[in-house]
Design an enzyme around this catalytic site. Structure first.
Site, PDB file in Angstrom:
ATOM      1  CB  THR A  64      14.002 -39.675  39.461  1.00  0.00           C
ATOM      2  OG1 THR A  64      13.083 -39.331  40.495  1.00  0.00           O
ATOM      3  CG2 THR A  64      14.907 -40.780  39.971  1.00  0.00           C
ATOM      4  CB  ALA A 119       6.988 -44.299  38.424  1.00  0.00           C
ATOM      5  CG  ASP A 120       3.900 -39.163  38.787  1.00  0.00           C
ATOM      6  OD1 ASP A 120       4.801 -38.364  39.073  1.00  0.00           O
ATOM      7  OD2 ASP A 120       3.297 -39.162  37.694  1.00  0.00           O
ATOM      8  N   GLY A 133       4.338 -34.979  35.276  1.00  0.00           N
ATOM      9  CA  GLY A 133       5.028 -33.905  34.548  1.00  0.00           C
ATOM     10  C   GLY A 133       4.443 -33.638  33.178  1.00  0.00           C
ATOM     11  CD  GLU A 139       7.051 -39.712  31.135  1.00  0.00           C
ATOM     12  OE1 GLU A 139       7.746 -38.843  31.693  1.00  0.00           O
ATOM     13  OE2 GLU A 139       6.023 -40.186  31.641  1.00  0.00           O
TER      14      GLU A 139
END
Length: 268
Positions: A64, A119-120, A133, A139
């Site tokens: 993203t 975000a997942d 990832g 992060e």
């Protein structure tokens, strides 16, 4: 020549199967295209609403964030913005350089105006699971240095509770020599199982940018994420968790219908 009984039916069935497979393939492509467009919408909204001239911007990682950097570079060119970028990973660093943006680091810019990252999974209170990832530690460091931490995602990442959409567990970065005792401790204290993440295109485990391993903790039920995050981080050998608790200020979600929705963190 007369076909044996049933031969024609077999041919029709095979044709129907091919047609069904093609339909599934087309539907899959359409869904993937929709999700990509949703990522782009969320990313553009975040950059347009939260990036201003003369700012230091934390640049996250993942699929993203590619769209966020695209939009950031576009605005820098069009509006002649003075923007400095601090990456969260090697991938983010390369994106910044490829787009001709100004690259910096936390040594030179220890305080960021805003950090934008994906975000997942995002729950109703803006608690995040990140690290799919493998960049969770960097992060979290960058997000923690930012005055404002903004999340961008597509509609598939929005959940009422963690684990509803994301089934791969909470990533936990660990010192390699300690991964077995840490895995056992997490399972014993919090349930579920914590498995060493294995690489796909090479033999052996995934190695982070910090030369560590990642455990993916598949939890069994909802937890008090603030307490669990603190407790896991206290286990010797744990570097960082992919639980981002009370860090995000706002999350933007690109939706299936082409709109963008956002959710602000609850006021504590």
């Amino acid at each position: 020549m007369r076909l044996p009984r049933g031969a024609g039916l077999g041919r029709l069935a095979a044709g129907a199967l091919r047609s069904s497979q093609q339909h599934v393939c087309v539907s899959g492509r359409a869904a993937a295209s929709m999700a990509e467009e949703a990522k782009k919408l969320a990313a553009y909204a975040a950059v347009d609403n939260h990036v201003q001239n003369n700012q230091v911007v934390g640049v996250g990682s993942g699929s993203t964030i590619v769209y966020a950097v695209d939009r950031l570079a576009e605005r820098v060119r069009q509006e002649k913005l003075n923007i400095v970028c601090v990456p969260t990973s090697f991938q983010a660093r390369q994106l910044i350089l490829q787009h001709g943006l100004t690259l910096s680091d936390l040594d030179r810019h220890p305080e960021l105006d805003v950090a934008i990252d994906g975000a997942d999974e995002v729950d109703a209170e803006l608690t995040l699971i990140k690290g799919g990832g493998g960049c969770l530690t960097q992060e979290k460091i960058v997000a923690g240095c930012a005055k404002h931490f903004i999340v961008i995602a597509d509609y598939r990442k929005d959940s009422k509770a963690l684990g509803q959409q994301w089934k791969k567990g909470v990533p936990i970065e660990v010192i390699p020599m300690a991964y077995v005792p840490i895995s056992r401790t997490i399972a014993k204290r919090f349930g579920g199982e914590a498995n060493l993440r294995m690489a796909v295109s090479k033999a052996g485990p995934v190695v982070t940018d910090n030369s560590n391993f990642i455990l993916d903790w598949k939890f069994e039920h909802a937890q008090n994420w603030k307490e669990v995050n603190t407790a896991i981080k206290m286990i010797p050998g744990v570097v960082e968790t992919g639980l981002f608790v009370r860090m995000a200020e706002r999350a933007y979600f690109g939706m299936e219908d082409g709109s963008v929705q956002f959710r602000d963190a609850p006021i504590n």
